[in-house]
Write a protein that holds these residues in place. Sequence first.
Motif, PDB file in Angstrom:
ATOM      1  N   HIS A 157       1.610 -17.485  66.275  1.00  0.00           N
ATOM      2  CA  HIS A 157       0.656 -17.643  65.348  1.00  0.00           C
ATOM      3  C   HIS A 157      -0.190 -18.868  65.995  1.00  0.00           C
ATOM      4  O   HIS A 157      -1.243 -18.728  65.585  1.00  0.00           O
ATOM      5  CB  HIS A 157       1.133 -18.055  64.073  1.00  0.00           C
ATOM      6  CG  HIS A 157       1.521 -19.496  63.728  1.00  0.00           C
ATOM      7  ND1 HIS A 157       2.514 -19.962  64.628  1.00  0.00           N
ATOM      8  CD2 HIS A 157       0.941 -20.891  63.333  1.00  0.00           C
ATOM      9  CE1 HIS A 157       2.833 -21.404  64.170  1.00  0.00           C
ATOM     10  NE2 HIS A 157       1.829 -21.695  63.752  1.00  0.00           N
ATOM     11  N   ARG A 205       1.503 -12.422  64.671  1.00  0.00           N
ATOM     12  CA  ARG A 205       2.651 -12.917  63.929  1.00  0.00           C
ATOM     13  C   ARG A 205       3.788 -13.357  64.691  1.00  0.00           C
ATOM     14  O   ARG A 205       4.362 -12.674  65.462  1.00  0.00           O
ATOM     15  CB  ARG A 205       2.881 -11.695  62.889  1.00  0.00           C
ATOM     16  CG  ARG A 205       1.697 -11.423  62.005  1.00  0.00           C
ATOM     17  CD  ARG A 205       2.288 -10.113  60.989  1.00  0.00           C
ATOM     18  NE  ARG A 205       3.388 -10.611  60.011  1.00  0.00           N
ATOM     19  CZ  ARG A 205       4.714 -10.291  60.204  1.00  0.00           C
ATOM     20  NH1 ARG A 205       5.178  -9.379  61.248  1.00  0.00           N
ATOM     21  NH2 ARG A 205       5.542 -10.824  59.494  1.00  0.00           N
ATOM     22  N   GLU A 307      12.514 -10.799  65.758  1.00  0.00           N
ATOM     23  CA  GLU A 307      12.171 -11.990  64.936  1.00  0.00           C
ATOM     24  C   GLU A 307      13.649 -12.826  65.477  1.00  0.00           C
ATOM     25  O   GLU A 307      14.588 -12.509  65.983  1.00  0.00           O
ATOM     26  CB  GLU A 307      12.138 -11.770  63.594  1.00  0.00           C
ATOM     27  CG  GLU A 307      11.162 -11.137  63.152  1.00  0.00           C
ATOM     28  CD  GLU A 307      11.025 -10.962  61.687  1.00  0.00           C
ATOM     29  OE1 GLU A 307      11.763 -11.648  60.972  1.00  0.00           O
ATOM     30  OE2 GLU A 307      10.263 -10.458  61.070  1.00  0.00           O
ATOM     31  N   VAL A 313       8.198 -16.109  59.903  1.00  0.00           N
ATOM     32  CA  VAL A 313       7.034 -15.747  60.600  1.00  0.00           C
ATOM     33  C   VAL A 313       5.914 -16.083  60.202  1.00  0.00           C
ATOM     34  O   VAL A 313       5.529 -15.716  58.991  1.00  0.00           O
ATOM     35  CB  VAL A 313       7.287 -14.074  61.076  1.00  0.00           C
ATOM     36  CG1 VAL A 313       5.794 -13.658  61.538  1.00  0.00           C
ATOM     37  CG2 VAL A 313       8.673 -13.720  61.793  1.00  0.00           C
ATOM     38  N   GLU A 314       4.814 -16.780  60.870  1.00  0.00           N
ATOM     39  CA  GLU A 314       3.618 -16.993  60.417  1.00  0.00           C
ATOM     40  C   GLU A 314       2.515 -16.153  60.674  1.00  0.00           C
ATOM     41  O   GLU A 314       2.787 -15.523  61.722  1.00  0.00           O
ATOM     42  CB  GLU A 314       3.387 -18.309  60.853  1.00  0.00           C
ATOM     43  CG  GLU A 314       4.241 -19.496  60.159  1.00  0.00           C
ATOM     44  CD  GLU A 314       3.963 -21.162  60.305  1.00  0.00           C
ATOM     45  OE1 GLU A 314       2.835 -21.449  60.239  1.00  0.00           O
ATOM     46  OE2 GLU A 314       4.818 -21.564  60.967  1.00  0.00           O
ATOM     47  N   GLU A 315       1.353 -16.018  60.034  1.00  0.00           N
ATOM     48  CA  GLU A 315       0.314 -15.132  60.349  1.00  0.00           C
ATOM     49  C   GLU A 315      -0.503 -15.832  61.171  1.00  0.00           C
ATOM     50  O   GLU A 315      -0.521 -17.057  61.320  1.00  0.00           O
ATOM     51  CB  GLU A 315      -0.609 -14.924  59.037  1.00  0.00           C
ATOM     52  CG  GLU A 315      -0.083 -13.966  57.952  1.00  0.00           C
ATOM     53  CD  GLU A 315       0.382 -12.754  58.529  1.00  0.00           C
ATOM     54  OE1 GLU A 315      -0.129 -12.185  59.279  1.00  0.00           O
ATOM     55  OE2 GLU A 315       1.566 -12.248  58.263  1.00  0.00           O
ATOM     56  N   PRO A 316      -1.291 -15.215  62.566  1.00  0.00           N
ATOM     57  CA  PRO A 316      -1.845 -15.875  63.499  1.00  0.00           C
ATOM     58  C   PRO A 316      -3.039 -16.521  62.931  1.00  0.00           C
ATOM     59  O   PRO A 316      -3.804 -16.224  61.795  1.00  0.00           O
ATOM     60  CB  PRO A 316      -2.259 -14.481  64.279  1.00  0.00           C
ATOM     61  CG  PRO A 316      -2.186 -13.543  63.502  1.00  0.00           C
ATOM     62  CD  PRO A 316      -1.185 -13.697  62.370  1.00  0.00           C
TER      63      PRO A 316
END
Length: 332
Positions: A157, A205, A307, A313-316
């Motif tokens: 991200h 992501r 993953e 998991v983070e959004e970019p």
Amino acid sequence: MLPKTQLNPPFNITRASHVSLTVTDLGASRDFYRDVIGLVVTEETADTVYFRGLEESVHHSLTLYKTDGAPLADQVGFRVQTDDDIDRAAAYFASIGIEHRRVDKPYQGPTLQFVDPVGTHIELTSSMDVVERKMQNYNEFKAGAPQRIDHFQIVTHDVQKATDFYHTLGYRLSEYTAKDNTDELWGTWMEVKGNTHDLVFTNGRGPRLHHFAYTVPDASALIHAADVAGAYGLGHEIDRGPGRHGISNALFLYVRDPDQHRIELFNTHYQFIDLETPPIRWDVSNPKRAQLWGMPASARWFFEASEFADQPVEEPLLAATPDTLEQYLQLH
């Protein structure tokens, strides 16, 4: 912003070394990596398979663990130079607040695992058990005849944060992608062993493992690997290629395993050793950065990846809408 390379890092990383994955059907995955890709099975137990490339003299560069849960990326591995470097790494991570732990791993010397600032699960080891090289056992070359593991690509991200961290550890930027005549980093290719990359971070992501890559002897090995995949009825698992990247100038073939982990077979990296050589900048609008021959990748190549366990998991930070093969075909 381009980071400054640290020429005297806190410890010495020497190369991309090994990767471990969890898989749902160990037998099917073993057969895939042995017969479709061409890796050497070093050892097999009821719940683990160890592989290596034909050129490699270490016990393993790929480890598969049987899981009853979802298939995941386990650890991305790098070698350090000596046992003392493991001690120095632990001391350095403690000083900057990086989560880490020492672990005992079969066939490996002192081993340290840590989670980097963007969530990637990384493992360092200083040695492995030595086994027979098979690089001249041409009668044992199968499919793509992978020679050695070379690099990893991580979707993150925050490309800038990841790049800054690894530059403090001695990685050096060879190529990068940016936008609109700026140096805002969308992707970075970094090396420690003198070719174009050991570790790549691309915007998306994350953290997720996009792929791990093995070298092959020549272009015909890539074609043969594609033929073997097709002969096994797995042509639909060829994710991209054969083709040639603009970045790194490598010929490539990407294939998905039974759990959809992605492996790249490639050749023809160039050297990136001399310190006065500047990194190559690619604009994200230039399609030749990823495919010198012009065709874009499929949507799943851009958006699907493996993953890590227990890692959100983070959004970019940077919003991207890449051109995909599906869009290209609709327009043409």
